[in-house]
Write a protein that holds these residues in place. Structure first.
Motif, mmCIF file in Angstrom:
data_model
loop_
_atom_site.group_PDB
_atom_site.id
_atom_site.type_symbol
_atom_site.label_atom_id
_atom_site.label_comp_id
_atom_site.label_asym_id
_atom_site.label_seq_id
_atom_site.Cartn_x
_atom_site.Cartn_y
_atom_site.Cartn_z
ATOM 1 N N LEU A 88 1.193 31.885 21.299
ATOM 2 C CA LEU A 88 1.700 32.913 22.206
ATOM 3 C C LEU A 88 0.939 32.925 23.523
ATOM 4 N N ALA A 129 -0.459 32.859 27.106
ATOM 5 C CA ALA A 129 -0.126 33.087 28.504
ATOM 6 C C ALA A 129 -1.357 33.754 29.102
ATOM 7 N N HIS A 147 4.112 39.651 33.480
ATOM 8 C CA HIS A 147 5.367 39.422 32.765
ATOM 9 C C HIS A 147 5.198 39.656 31.267
ATOM 10 N N GLU A 150 5.306 37.716 28.671
ATOM 11 C CA GLU A 150 4.392 36.817 27.964
ATOM 12 C C GLU A 150 2.932 37.203 28.216
ATOM 13 N N LYS A 196 2.038 40.326 26.268
ATOM 14 C CA LYS A 196 1.847 40.038 24.843
ATOM 15 C C LYS A 196 0.465 39.428 24.611
#
Length: 334
Positions: A29, A31, A37, A39, A42
């Protein structure tokens, strides 16, 4: 071939499988946690979750004992931030600190019985010595120092994940010492106001993109907890080695300084390596030199004894059978 036995965990401990699995989830995951954004958000959420889990696992996340956590590339960077971004004007260090402390503060004053502390001082005292395993009574020292107003800094690279940590104003930890990944550590501070911010990430106290996958691995390694040996087995190992063990007071049971009666440290390393054992002579940053260990000198070890001293360090993956094999090998060295 007979499997090799790794007994140099104080330098670096093998990556725990739990940490490896957590890092793989982090890479999936990945980023930049600072990106706005979806991503990035998260990734940021995963990073902050790891931050909270690490503080909780270290026992430094409770409301009445809460610390702020600044992710770093390891203990060396954390020590540099603590000693160079501190608002204190005087930097004072004990004689047995890791070389990283002296590199971060080459002009620091040496701590001794005659040292007078004040509100302009920061005192650095490690928790567990990396060469001898001595446990310094840092929490008691914090209580003694508190009335002076001095800031206390403790290098806990060798105790995090193994012992209860002291309540110093700033605490340094390193993930690869307890089975987490290389390349990540943390500086824990009671109050951000102890430091001058430098801009960038980590609330402005550290530059560079956060290593979120490694943070997840660090958290998982701390939470894994269990070792392959018990405290009783580690104590029995030290007893088996007998008078070869150098002791200086309260000792951690996972770092043992051994002095051979006649063989030099360099020869011991070569012979033990040939027998299948990975050990060291002092900390990893200085074990390749032929000079007497500064730490052993500070502990008052005679020159001839220091020249015959090696370090055996136990970690999460060390088994009782491996300790038995080493004890037998040590007894055979003449």
């Amino acid at each position: 071939m007979k499997p090799r036995i790794y007994l140099d965990h104080a330098a670096t401990s093998p990556l725990r499988p739990e940490a490896k699995a957590a890092m793989e989830e982090g890479f999936a995951l990945w980023a930049n946690p600072s990106s706005p954004h979806a991503e990035g958000r998260k990734a940021k959420s995963a990073l902050e979750d790891a931050r909270d889990r690490i503080k909780a696992a270290l026992g430094l996340g409770q409301e009445d004992n809460g610390y702020e956590l600044i992710f770093t590339s390891g203990a060396s960077e954390a020590l540099w931030i603590a000693l160079n971004r501190t608002k204190a004007q005087r930097r004072i260090v004990s004689a047995v600190e890791h070389d990283a402390v002296f590199r971060a503060a080459p002009d620091a004053e040496s701590f001794g019985d005659e040292t007078v502390l004040d509100g302009e001082s920061i005192l650095a005292v490690q928790h567990v010595n990396s060469e001898t395993g001595v446990i310094n009574p840092v929490s008691k020292m914090v209580e003694t120092v508190a009335p002076t107003g001095a800031v206390t800094l403790s290098d806990c690279a060798q105790s995090a994940g193994k012992l209860d940590l002291p309540n110093a104003d700033m605490v340094v930890v390193s993930a690869h010492k307890f089975g987490g990944p290389i390349g990540i550590g943390a500086l824990l501070v009671r109050d951000y106001n102890l430091l001058e911010p430098m801009g960038g990430h980590e609330r402005g106290y550290r530059q560079g993109t956060e290593n979120m996958p490694a943070a997840l691995g660090m958290a998982a390694a701390l939470e894994a907890g269990e070792w392959a040996t018990t405290a009783e087995q580690r104590s029995a190992f030290a007893e088996r080695l007998g008078s070869s063990v150098l002791t200086f007071g309260d000792q951690a049971d996972y770092i043992v300084a051994l002095a051979h009666p006649s063989i030099s440290a360099q020869a011991l390393l070569i012979r033990l390596d040939a027998m299948g054992f990975a050990v060291s002579a002092g900390s990893a940053c200085s074990s390749g030199t032929l000079k007497k260990s500064r730490v052993l000198d500070a502990f008052g070890v005679a020159d001839d004894v220091a020249a015959r001293t090696i370090r055996v360090s136990i970690g999460w993956s060390t088994t009782a059978d491996e300790l038995e094999q080493f004890a037998s090998a040590w007894a055979s060295l003449t």
